[in-house]
Design a protein around this motif. Sequence first.
Motif, PDB file in Angstrom:
ATOM      1  N   PHE A  98       0.854  -1.196   0.000  1.00  0.00           N
ATOM      2  CA  PHE A  98       0.000   0.000   0.000  1.00  0.00           C
ATOM      3  C   PHE A  98       0.886   1.240   0.000  1.00  0.00           C
ATOM      4  CE2 PHE A  98      -4.344  -1.366   1.836  1.00  0.00           C
ATOM      5  CZ  PHE A  98      -4.279  -2.565   1.160  1.00  0.00           C
ATOM      6  N   HIS A  99       0.371   2.305  -0.566  1.00  0.00           N
ATOM      7  CA  HIS A  99       1.141   3.549  -0.522  1.00  0.00           C
ATOM      8  C   HIS A  99       1.320   3.980   0.926  1.00  0.00           C
ATOM      9  CE1 HIS A  99       2.572   7.556  -1.170  1.00  0.00           C
ATOM     10  NE2 HIS A  99       2.636   7.338  -2.480  1.00  0.00           N
ATOM     11  N   PRO A 100       2.575   4.231   1.354  1.00  0.00           N
ATOM     12  CA  PRO A 100       2.796   4.536   2.770  1.00  0.00           C
ATOM     13  C   PRO A 100       2.018   5.759   3.253  1.00  0.00           C
ATOM     14  CG  PRO A 100       4.790   4.924   1.468  1.00  0.00           C
ATOM     15  CD  PRO A 100       3.828   4.200   0.593  1.00  0.00           C
ATOM     16  N   LEU A 101       1.818   6.723   2.358  1.00  0.00           N
ATOM     17  CA  LEU A 101       1.116   7.932   2.784  1.00  0.00           C
ATOM     18  C   LEU A 101      -0.321   7.619   3.203  1.00  0.00           C
ATOM     19  CD1 LEU A 101       1.876  10.856   3.114  1.00  0.00           C
ATOM     20  CD2 LEU A 101       0.900  11.332   0.860  1.00  0.00           C
ATOM     21  N   GLU A 102      -0.965   6.679   2.497  1.00  0.00           N
ATOM     22  CA  GLU A 102      -2.333   6.273   2.854  1.00  0.00           C
ATOM     23  C   GLU A 102      -2.363   5.739   4.281  1.00  0.00           C
ATOM     24  OE1 GLU A 102      -3.617   4.646  -1.610  1.00  0.00           O
ATOM     25  OE2 GLU A 102      -3.018   3.229  -0.078  1.00  0.00           O
ATOM     26  N   LYS A 103      -1.407   4.869   4.579  1.00  0.00           N
ATOM     27  CA  LYS A 103      -1.393   4.240   5.904  1.00  0.00           C
ATOM     28  C   LYS A 103      -1.037   5.245   6.989  1.00  0.00           C
ATOM     29  CE  LYS A 103       1.210   0.934   4.150  1.00  0.00           C
ATOM     30  NZ  LYS A 103       1.988  -0.310   3.931  1.00  0.00           N
ATOM     31  N   VAL A 104      -0.082   6.124   6.676  1.00  0.00           N
ATOM     32  CA  VAL A 104       0.341   7.115   7.669  1.00  0.00           C
ATOM     33  C   VAL A 104      -0.816   8.046   8.007  1.00  0.00           C
ATOM     34  CG1 VAL A 104       1.793   9.140   8.017  1.00  0.00           C
ATOM     35  CG2 VAL A 104       2.799   7.044   7.139  1.00  0.00           C
ATOM     36  N   ILE A 105      -1.523   8.543   6.978  1.00  0.00           N
ATOM     37  CA  ILE A 105      -2.638   9.461   7.233  1.00  0.00           C
ATOM     38  C   ILE A 105      -3.734   8.754   8.031  1.00  0.00           C
ATOM     39  CG2 ILE A 105      -4.501  10.773   6.150  1.00  0.00           C
ATOM     40  CD1 ILE A 105      -2.527  11.448   3.902  1.00  0.00           C
ATOM     41  N   PHE A 108      -0.699  -0.625  14.007  1.00  0.00           N
ATOM     42  CA  PHE A 108      -1.150  -0.877  12.643  1.00  0.00           C
ATOM     43  C   PHE A 108      -0.123  -0.305  11.659  1.00  0.00           C
ATOM     44  CE2 PHE A 108      -3.028   1.125   8.912  1.00  0.00           C
ATOM     45  CZ  PHE A 108      -3.438  -0.008   8.233  1.00  0.00           C
ATOM     46  N   LEU A 109       0.299   0.935  11.928  1.00  0.00           N
ATOM     47  CA  LEU A 109       1.260   1.582  11.026  1.00  0.00           C
ATOM     48  C   LEU A 109       2.605   0.857  11.043  1.00  0.00           C
ATOM     49  CD1 LEU A 109       1.781   4.007   9.185  1.00  0.00           C
ATOM     50  CD2 LEU A 109       2.630   5.230  11.167  1.00  0.00           C
ATOM     51  N   LEU A 122      -7.818  -5.256  11.153  1.00  0.00           N
ATOM     52  CA  LEU A 122      -7.074  -4.967   9.923  1.00  0.00           C
ATOM     53  C   LEU A 122      -5.731  -5.698   9.934  1.00  0.00           C
ATOM     54  CD1 LEU A 122      -7.462  -1.152   9.124  1.00  0.00           C
ATOM     55  CD2 LEU A 122      -8.135  -3.083   7.703  1.00  0.00           C
ATOM     56  N   LEU A 123      -5.052  -5.620  11.089  1.00  0.00           N
ATOM     57  CA  LEU A 123      -3.737  -6.250  11.209  1.00  0.00           C
ATOM     58  C   LEU A 123      -3.827  -7.759  11.001  1.00  0.00           C
ATOM     59  CD1 LEU A 123      -1.748  -4.630  14.165  1.00  0.00           C
ATOM     60  CD2 LEU A 123      -1.047  -4.897  11.791  1.00  0.00           C
ATOM     61  N   PRO A 146       7.101  -0.749   6.168  1.00  0.00           N
ATOM     62  CA  PRO A 146       8.541  -0.843   6.393  1.00  0.00           C
ATOM     63  C   PRO A 146       9.157   0.535   6.658  1.00  0.00           C
ATOM     64  CG  PRO A 146       7.920  -1.990   4.378  1.00  0.00           C
ATOM     65  CD  PRO A 146       6.723  -1.225   4.829  1.00  0.00           C
ATOM     66  N   MET A 147      10.268   0.490   7.356  1.00  0.00           N
ATOM     67  CA  MET A 147      10.957   1.726   7.747  1.00  0.00           C
ATOM     68  C   MET A 147      11.258   2.624   6.551  1.00  0.00           C
ATOM     69  SD  MET A 147      11.845   3.093  10.435  1.00  0.00           S
ATOM     70  CE  MET A 147      12.864   4.343  11.121  1.00  0.00           C
TER      71      MET A 147
END
Lengths: 280, 255
Positions: free
Chosen positions: B16-23, B129-130, B51-52, B135-136
């Motif tokens: 998934f795009h990291p920005l989606e998950k971060v937001i 979740f994040l 979700l996890l 990944p880092m």
Amino acid sequence: MATYIVSTEKLDFTYLDGTKALDSLSIKIPEGKKVAFIGNNGAGKTTLLLHFNGINRPDGGEVRYNGQKMDYSSKGIKELRKKVGIVFQDTDSQLFSGSVYQDVSFGPMNLGWPEGKIRIKLEQVMKEAGIWELRDKPPHLLSYGQKKRVAIAGVLAMEPELIILDEPTAALDPVCTSQVMSLLNTLNTNGATIIVSSHNMDEVYAWADFVFVLKEGKVIAEGSPINVFRRQDVLAAASLKNPLVLELYDKLVSSGMLAKQEDVPATPEALIALLATGKL
Amino acid sequence: MLYIDQFVYKNKMCHFHPLEKVIFAFVTILLSVTTDKMAVHLAIMAVMLSLLVFKAGTPVTVVGKLLLAPTGFLLAGGLSLAVTVNVSAAGMLVALTIGNFYLGVTATSLALATGVLLRSLSAVSALYFLVLTTPMTDLLHVLQLLRVPAMVIELVMLIYRFIFVFIETAFSIYAAQSARLGFIDFRRSITSFGVLFANLWGKAFFKSQAMYNSLLSRGYEGELKVLSPEYKFSLPNTLLFVLLELGLVSLVFVV
């Protein structure tokens, strides 16, 4: 006349603790060849290799690249390191990034290539090195052999004309070793000069075009593998052993099981083929 | 050796795009911090943990073990919030008499403790979740998008990488020592640990020098410029996150 990509002239190098690592060492490395440095631990192999891209600087004598005396100005060093790639022995010290893809991209980014060109190059070298599937992984989840190939890809991505590998196959399994060596052959066919240091006599004997034997910071022998490995005095002095293939071939000839050959076999495969055809 | 990273790289939401998950994670954390409603906290935990486990495929045991750590701290902290000391036992649900004082739990202190406990756990589950799906290096990419100075990102990258080099080095020294009975009794353990620590420092310096040499060889000039893989936004994924978030937010007004 052969051209020499790197040469040294009476090169001296002493570490800060007073260890004289290189002692008036003069060598000429022919361009486009596969060159191997052998010698016991502490003979000065790594110290010498680090002179070839200006990490180490001579205390005396000089290093020449393509016939030109090395230019240690920051611009000169930058130009030099574009052309000379080094794969270090300790891969953990070479991989700094959190993902394989990022790590391999580091060199090309420093060359200032446009992003599109870098991405194409990354995919190409990572596929060549067989690590494309691992591109998103962090180094600590990789095996030693995989890390080694990432380190090699990171150097290849910069398209160097001289590739130096410090003990590239030490601690690699046989399959990995042959993958790495055949990768080096491909690179050499494509025009790069390859320099390796190694403790594996069988590998050096089968692979190299030209061999240097180092001992206590001096070159004690140089030449084609067969010429170097024929000199028992040199091997004894450098605490090295005969390649197995050569030893076996000699035994077979002396015991009359095999006819003496014009071209001495270099690989186990060549020797086996001889056994089938060259019997007395 | 067990690294959380192993699960991060295997999880099904890794691409998934990291920005989606971060937001998504940070909006949820914001929600968890701002609302007092217990039902919302419970819903956040339920959404994040399912979700996890179901969507990302992280093993339940891993999530459970990771949750145990903050839960331990929170229970200890919650206990000190729940228990009050007073001169009278008025309003206390349960009380213990100690001399002239009463040690007890009141309805308000209990509510406060449960509130803090649930709020912390729901925020932690959003954070997990994040952490467990991203990944880092993806997180660093988000920091880049947010215009965090390159120096900070480089530091995080090097620290992240070196934590593992450090652990691996320490572990190999430890293994070599214990193979020769370095930890056979308390006194030997103390000595061995001292030697381990001292050697680790030496090795760290040596490794950093070696790394500097190898960076120089690849054209290092004071900046660690790297290229990230290309991330793609996905409409279905974004929709999923938006819907879940809307559901959680609307719960604040419903209950």
